[in-house]
Design a protein around this motif. Structure first.
Motif, mmCIF file in Angstrom:
data_model
loop_
_atom_site.group_PDB
_atom_site.id
_atom_site.type_symbol
_atom_site.label_atom_id
_atom_site.label_comp_id
_atom_site.label_asym_id
_atom_site.label_seq_id
_atom_site.Cartn_x
_atom_site.Cartn_y
_atom_site.Cartn_z
ATOM 1 N N ALA A 1 14.854 4.282 -1.283
ATOM 2 C CA ALA A 1 14.703 4.460 0.159
ATOM 3 C C ALA A 1 14.408 5.922 0.499
ATOM 4 O O ALA A 1 13.548 6.210 1.335
ATOM 5 N N LEU B 1 4.232 1.968 -0.919
ATOM 6 C CA LEU B 1 5.465 1.783 -0.153
ATOM 7 C C LEU B 1 6.044 0.385 -0.320
ATOM 8 O O LEU B 1 7.267 0.218 -0.395
ATOM 9 N N ALA C 1 10.868 6.738 -0.624
ATOM 10 C CA ALA C 1 9.923 6.070 0.277
ATOM 11 C C ALA C 1 9.774 6.847 1.582
ATOM 12 O O ALA C 1 8.656 7.033 2.080
ATOM 13 N N ARG C 2 10.886 7.331 2.146
ATOM 14 C CA ARG C 2 10.819 8.113 3.394
ATOM 15 C C ARG C 2 10.013 9.392 3.187
ATOM 16 O O ARG C 2 9.148 9.736 3.991
ATOM 17 N N GLU D 1 10.012 0.364 -1.380
ATOM 18 C CA GLU D 1 11.054 0.026 -0.411
ATOM 19 C C GLU D 1 11.816 -1.218 -0.824
ATOM 20 O O GLU D 1 11.213 -2.236 -1.146
ATOM 21 N N SER E 1 13.994 -3.561 4.021
ATOM 22 C CA SER E 1 14.197 -2.226 4.582
ATOM 23 C C SER E 1 12.938 -1.644 5.194
ATOM 24 O O SER E 1 12.977 -0.595 5.805
ATOM 25 N N ALA E 2 11.814 -2.306 5.004
ATOM 26 C CA ALA E 2 10.539 -1.735 5.442
ATOM 27 C C ALA E 2 10.440 -1.716 6.958
ATOM 28 O O ALA E 2 10.688 -2.716 7.628
#
Length: 129
Positions: free
Chosen positions: A91, A113, A94-95, A117, A121-122
């Protein structure tokens, strides 16, 4: 911000590569003849302890640490290699990747992505670039 490197060297029979880079990330994407993504390496934390999140169509996902070959007291630097590394904060990566990838074509960015992710959570993505 990730920028595509111009004139990326292509290797003979290997699928075509596209390479995006900045101070924190390297994203190398391999494409088939129809321009579909068949593999990628997302290298991150390049300035600290570099890791790679790797996806291959045939093998799936793996997470590795880059052993830069520097930790050999009294010996010459060795060639960097990938070694297994279990901890991966998908996570967080990914951010950070999403924030850095504004100039990466959305199809490539979203493909990466989607694999980074965790399910559920996307957040919705801006497909404007």
């Amino acid at each position: 911000m990730l920028q595509e490197l111009p004139r990326v060297r292509q290797h003979g029979a290997e699928p075509r590569r596209r390479w995006f880079s900045d101070n924190e990330f390297d994203l190398i994407v391999w494409l088939d003849a129809e321009e579909a993504i068949i593999a990628f390496d997302l290298c991150y934390d390049k300035q600290r302890q570099e890791h790679v999140f790797r996806w291959r169509a045939a093998q799936g996902l793996s997470h590795l640490r880059v052993d830069d070959g520097e930790q050999r007291s009294g010996r010459h630097k060795m060639t960097p290699i990938y070694v297994t590394d279990g901890h991966f904060d998908a996570a967080a990566v990914a951010r950070r990747f999403s924030a850095a990838a504004a100039a990466v074509p959305w199809g490539i960015r979203d493909f990466v992505l989607d694999r980074l992710e965790p399910p559920g959570s996307a957040a919705p993505r801006d497909r404007g670039s």
